[in-house]
Design a protein around this motif. Structure first.
Motif, PDB file in Angstrom:
ATOM      1  N   LEU A 105      -3.064  -4.621  10.426  1.00 27.37           N
ATOM      2  CA  LEU A 105      -2.014  -4.719   9.179  1.00 27.37           C
ATOM      3  C   LEU A 105      -2.193  -3.977   7.821  1.00 27.37           C
ATOM      4  N   VAL A 106      -3.504  -3.768   7.422  1.00 26.36           N
ATOM      5  CA  VAL A 106      -3.898  -2.971   6.440  1.00 26.36           C
ATOM      6  C   VAL A 106      -3.702  -1.790   6.762  1.00 26.36           C
ATOM      7  N   THR A 107      -3.577  -1.067   7.907  1.00 26.31           N
ATOM      8  CA  THR A 107      -3.199   0.430   8.074  1.00 26.31           C
ATOM      9  C   THR A 107      -1.717   0.601   7.692  1.00 26.31           C
ATOM     10  N   TRP A 108      -0.849  -0.204   7.516  1.00 22.78           N
ATOM     11  CA  TRP A 108       0.396  -0.101   7.136  1.00 22.78           C
ATOM     12  C   TRP A 108       0.411   0.214   5.436  1.00 22.78           C
ATOM     13  N   VAL A 109      -0.472  -0.308   4.893  1.00 21.37           N
ATOM     14  CA  VAL A 109      -0.902  -0.021   3.600  1.00 21.37           C
ATOM     15  C   VAL A 109      -1.359   1.102   3.131  1.00 21.37           C
ATOM     16  N   TYR A 110      -2.609   1.334   3.894  1.00 28.27           N
ATOM     17  CA  TYR A 110      -3.688   2.605   3.748  1.00 28.27           C
ATOM     18  C   TYR A 110      -3.667   3.090   5.213  1.00 28.27           C
ATOM     19  N   SER A 151      -2.745  -5.087  -5.905  1.00 29.60           N
ATOM     20  CA  SER A 151      -1.174  -4.402  -6.531  1.00 29.60           C
ATOM     21  C   SER A 151      -0.212  -5.018  -5.468  1.00 29.60           C
ATOM     22  N   LEU A 152       1.213  -5.115  -5.881  1.00 25.63           N
ATOM     23  CA  LEU A 152       2.048  -5.658  -5.036  1.00 25.63           C
ATOM     24  C   LEU A 152       2.200  -5.078  -3.855  1.00 25.63           C
ATOM     25  N   ARG A 153       1.927  -3.822  -3.536  1.00 20.81           N
ATOM     26  CA  ARG A 153       2.025  -3.097  -2.274  1.00 20.81           C
ATOM     27  C   ARG A 153       0.774  -3.906  -1.413  1.00 20.81           C
ATOM     28  N   GLU A 154      -0.323  -4.152  -1.869  1.00 25.19           N
ATOM     29  CA  GLU A 154      -1.290  -4.764  -1.051  1.00 25.19           C
ATOM     30  C   GLU A 154      -0.887  -6.133  -0.769  1.00 25.19           C
ATOM     31  N   VAL A 195      -8.122  -4.712   2.110  1.00 26.27           N
ATOM     32  CA  VAL A 195      -7.170  -3.910   1.556  1.00 26.27           C
ATOM     33  C   VAL A 195      -8.062  -3.407   0.307  1.00 26.27           C
ATOM     34  N   ARG A 196      -8.775  -4.053  -0.346  1.00 26.94           N
ATOM     35  CA  ARG A 196      -9.711  -4.058  -1.429  1.00 26.94           C
ATOM     36  C   ARG A 196     -10.864  -3.068  -1.162  1.00 26.94           C
ATOM     37  N   VAL A 197     -11.565  -3.346  -0.088  1.00 29.80           N
ATOM     38  CA  VAL A 197     -12.598  -2.494   0.296  1.00 29.80           C
ATOM     39  C   VAL A 197     -12.099  -1.323   0.671  1.00 29.80           C
ATOM     40  N   HIS A 198     -11.064  -0.946   1.078  1.00 30.72           N
ATOM     41  CA  HIS A 198     -10.457   0.346   1.347  1.00 30.72           C
ATOM     42  C   HIS A 198     -10.311   0.968   0.238  1.00 30.72           C
ATOM     43  N   ARG A 199      -9.679   0.606  -0.979  1.00 34.32           N
ATOM     44  CA  ARG A 199      -9.661   1.249  -2.140  1.00 34.32           C
ATOM     45  C   ARG A 199     -11.129   1.614  -2.819  1.00 34.32           C
ATOM     46  N   LEU A 200     -11.738   0.387  -2.856  1.00 31.19           N
ATOM     47  CA  LEU A 200     -12.785   0.610  -3.648  1.00 31.19           C
ATOM     48  C   LEU A 200     -13.958   1.483  -3.084  1.00 31.19           C
ATOM     49  N   PHE A 201     -13.886   1.628  -1.733  1.00 32.21           N
ATOM     50  CA  PHE A 201     -15.029   2.438  -0.985  1.00 32.21           C
ATOM     51  C   PHE A 201     -14.216   3.813  -0.676  1.00 32.21           C
ATOM     52  N   ASP A 202     -13.144   3.803  -0.880  1.00 35.19           N
ATOM     53  CA  ASP A 202     -12.316   5.142  -0.711  1.00 35.19           C
ATOM     54  C   ASP A 202     -12.677   5.455   1.165  1.00 35.19           C
ATOM     55  N   LEU A 203     -12.271   4.447   1.896  1.00 35.16           N
ATOM     56  CA  LEU A 203     -12.675   4.744   3.239  1.00 35.16           C
ATOM     57  C   LEU A 203     -12.017   5.724   3.973  1.00 35.16           C
TER      58      LEU A 203
END
Length: 294
Positions: free
Chosen positions: A273-278, A94-97, A150-158
């Motif tokens: 940095l990823v915690t800014w998105v998720y 996504s553009l956000r990621e 960022v993708r692993v956060h989404r795919l595995f719903d961490l």
């Protein structure tokens, strides 16, 4: 728990995969094997950017002609840009990621400029798509790490139990980044910083949703596993002559295992940095909702 939204492309792939996996056993040893299969497929999907970059590096080592009109480094840069554009066009990111990935790209490139200047590693001198001694494709190697996280956060719903305060993680990440520069002129604080990482994340446990089941894993173990995979990829990348460390200039040899510490610390910067998105979330005690940590 409500899962994080997938991209439109991922929703289509997820639907087809679920229709296939739903036909497979859900209990016993075969049920466990289904979860292992789903875990592997998700990990492979999360690594698609890094895998594509690594494939291009290896292919260029094996088959790129020495007398090509376009220098190898420039061809790698063009290929990296094409991969990144395709990731966005085909809704794999996504553009956000992408904002976080680009930021980590910039952070990595700045460090590359310094590290090559002090001789920590070197690149071939060919090509014009470069800043000083650093070919522009190098930043995409850092972007690949950011893309995976960022993708692993989404795919595995961490989800996380006892995730440390984000302000504290930001301070440690900033100190890690500064130390990558200052240890050449001052004390090397990497072991102190590693201890800080252990203290901050030592009690943290992540909840990983696979297919029908979820499991728990200490976050520090997850960090170590990811750093190990990056180290393996780095061995392949240096074998392809994408870059070389001083002890590899007279002939390739495996990257020292001590680099695992460097990769783990560098990965912490990307994690923050990823915690800014998720923003780190935890399972609600009742199992019916989510609570969000600040």
């Amino acid at each position: 728990m409500t899962e994080r939204p997938l991209t439109s492309t991922e929703r289509r792939i997820d639907g087809r995969a679920r229709r296939l996996l739903d036909r497979l056993p859900s209990t016993g040893v075969r049920g466990v094997l289904v979860e292992v299969l789903a875990f592997g497929l998700k990990q492979a999907w999360a690594c698609v950017f890094g895998a594509a970059m690594l494939a291009v590096l290896l292919a260029s080592r094996l088959w790129y002609p020495d007398d090509a009109v376009i220098a190898r480094n420039d061809a790698l840069t063009i290929a990296a840009v094409v991969i990144q554009v395709l990731m966005v066009v085909f809704r794999l990111e996504s553009l956000r990621e992408l904002r976080v990935i680009v930021l980590f790209h910039i952070v990595g490139t700045v460090m590359e400029l310094f590290k090559t200047d002090v001789g920590s590693w070197t690149y071939a001198a060919d090509g014009v798509l470069r800043i000083g001694a650093v070919p522009l494709f190098s930043g995409f190697m850092y972007a690949a790490v950011g893309s995976y996280l960022v993708r692993v956060h989404r795919l595995f719903d961490l989800r996380f139990d006892r995730y440390p305060p984000r302000w504290a993680t930001a301070i440690v990440a900033a100190a890690i980044y500064v130390n990558f520069f200052t240890h050449h002129f001052w004390f090397d604080l990497r072991w102190i910083l590693l201890a800080a990482v252990v203290l901050l994340w030592g009690a943290c446990v992540q909840h990983v949703r696979v297919f029908r089941r979820s499991f728990r894993m200490p976050v520090l173990l997850a960090f170590l596993l990811v750093a190990t995979f990056i180290w393996v990829a780095e061995n392949l990348a240096t074998w392809s002559n994408a870059w070389l460390y001083p002890d590899q200039l007279d002939g390739w040899q495996p990257v020292s295992v001590t680099k695992l510490v460097s990769w783990l610390l560098l990965m912490i910067i990307s994690v923050v940095l990823v915690t800014w998105v998720y923003p780190p979330q935890r399972p609600d005690a009742t199992g019916g909702g989510l609570t969000r940590r600040a």
